[in-house]
Design an enzyme around this catalytic site. Sequence first.
Site, short mmCIF file in Angstrom:
data_model
loop_
_atom_site.label_atom_id
_atom_site.label_comp_id
_atom_site.label_asym_id
_atom_site.label_seq_id
_atom_site.Cartn_x
_atom_site.Cartn_y
_atom_site.Cartn_z
N SER A 83 -57.22 -22.51 49.62
CA SER A 83 -58.21 -23.35 50.29
C SER A 83 -59.01 -24.20 49.33
CB SER A 83 -59.16 -22.46 51.08
OG SER A 83 -59.64 -21.46 50.22
N THR A 185 -63.78 -22.31 51.38
CA THR A 185 -64.38 -23.23 50.40
C THR A 185 -65.24 -22.47 49.40
OG1 THR A 185 -64.48 -24.99 51.99
CG2 THR A 185 -66.13 -25.07 50.25
N THR A 203 -63.15 -27.89 47.90
CA THR A 203 -62.28 -27.35 48.94
C THR A 203 -61.04 -28.22 49.13
OG1 THR A 203 -62.29 -26.57 51.24
CG2 THR A 203 -63.34 -28.67 50.84
N ARG A 213 -58.82 -36.91 57.05
CA ARG A 213 -60.00 -36.17 57.51
C ARG A 213 -60.91 -35.78 56.33
NH1 ARG A 213 -62.20 -30.73 56.58
NH2 ARG A 213 -63.37 -30.14 58.42
N THR A 236 -70.04 -23.15 54.33
CA THR A 236 -68.61 -22.93 54.45
C THR A 236 -68.29 -22.79 55.93
OG1 THR A 236 -66.77 -21.52 53.77
CG2 THR A 236 -68.88 -20.43 54.10
N GLY A 237 -67.04 -23.05 56.28
CA GLY A 237 -66.65 -22.95 57.68
C GLY A 237 -66.23 -24.30 58.23
C1 SD4 Z 1 -64.15 -28.07 55.65
N1 SD4 Z 1 -66.03 -26.67 55.24
O1 SD4 Z 1 -63.39 -28.86 55.11
C2 SD4 Z 1 -64.68 -26.92 54.83
C3 SD4 Z 1 -63.78 -25.75 55.00
C4 SD4 Z 1 -64.40 -24.50 54.54
O2 SD4 Z 1 -64.40 -22.36 53.99
O3 SD4 Z 1 -65.54 -24.37 54.31
N2 SD4 Z 1 -63.75 -23.46 54.37
O4 SD4 Z 1 -64.48 -28.16 56.83
#
Ligand code: SD4
Length: 323
Positions: A83, A185, A203, A213, A236-237
């Site tokens: 990731s 991330t 990330t 994107r 994160t997320g």
């Molecule tokens: C995203 N926030 O590209 C990032 C992905 C992520 O833990 O945080 N993963 O949306």
Amino acid sequence: MSSRRKFIKNTTLTTAAVSLTGLGAKAFGLPKQKETSPLVISTWDHGLAANVAAWKIIEGGGKAIDAVEAGVRVPEADPESTSVGYGGLPDRDGNVTLDACIMDETGNCGSVSVLRHIKHPVSVARKVMDETPHVILSGAGALQFALSKGFKKENLLTLKARTAWEAWKKEARYEPVINIENHDTIGMLAIDQKGDISGACTTSGLAFKMQGRVGDSPIIGAGLFCDNEVGGAVATGLGEAVLKTLGTFLVVELMRNGAKPQEACEEAVNRIIRKQVYEDFQIGYLAIDKAGNHGSYCIHKGFNYALMKNGSNQLIDSSYHME
Ligand code: SD4
């Protein structure tokens, strides 16, 4: 100007500066400056190894900005981390595209998004900050800039990531999965021995995302925000949910107004919960204040973070909204 006049002028300026600082701290409710012990904190368990690299710099008396850059380069270079950086899962078309940003104690920041072929996007973001008049470079321009600065063009798609993409293509359904590889991330915050705060975030974004994107991670105030008077936060997320609420800017502003890092993270997650259909995605916030307190909150159980302080490095489970 006579030396006496100069002296009087300088004295007046200094006095004004001192009393303004005092007034500022009072008027805006900033936490009183006190001795803070250095720390490094970062998202998920890959933060443990990243913290060690960052801590070496802090321990040697280095700057927080150098520590966070060195720290997040560890998962960026790790092919097992699917990731972040090299080995990251690609977009729907098989391209590994990376997002990263970095922010220092003066409020300077740099960022790259949709960067291909470069293993260490955080270091390109650092160069955007240090060597250009801009904050964000994206796509082909970011790559051109990186190459002009001597970064090497590499294939970032590992066999493991390619195999996962081939498997995904059979059904080609786009469903972000909570807490699984596509949400890992690394966001890192550090306080150095001088008490200065910096942060970095890097990330490969959501696995199998649409081409082009951009998530929250390279956006200052969404994936990362620091203010050396107050503290810092990383996210994160699911980036779209963080972007819609400028999550880390919100966390820092809540702390500026008196919230503890924990309270600020909870309120920022709760804003998402109140406004969005949140059950199917994960968001985690991690924050520190100027005094070295930290806090974290996420939607779904499962988010954790690594904290390195006084030479000890530990993984801590975040508190959460739901099982
Ligand atoms: C995203 N926030 O590209 C990032 C992905 C992520 O833990 O945080 N993963 O949306």
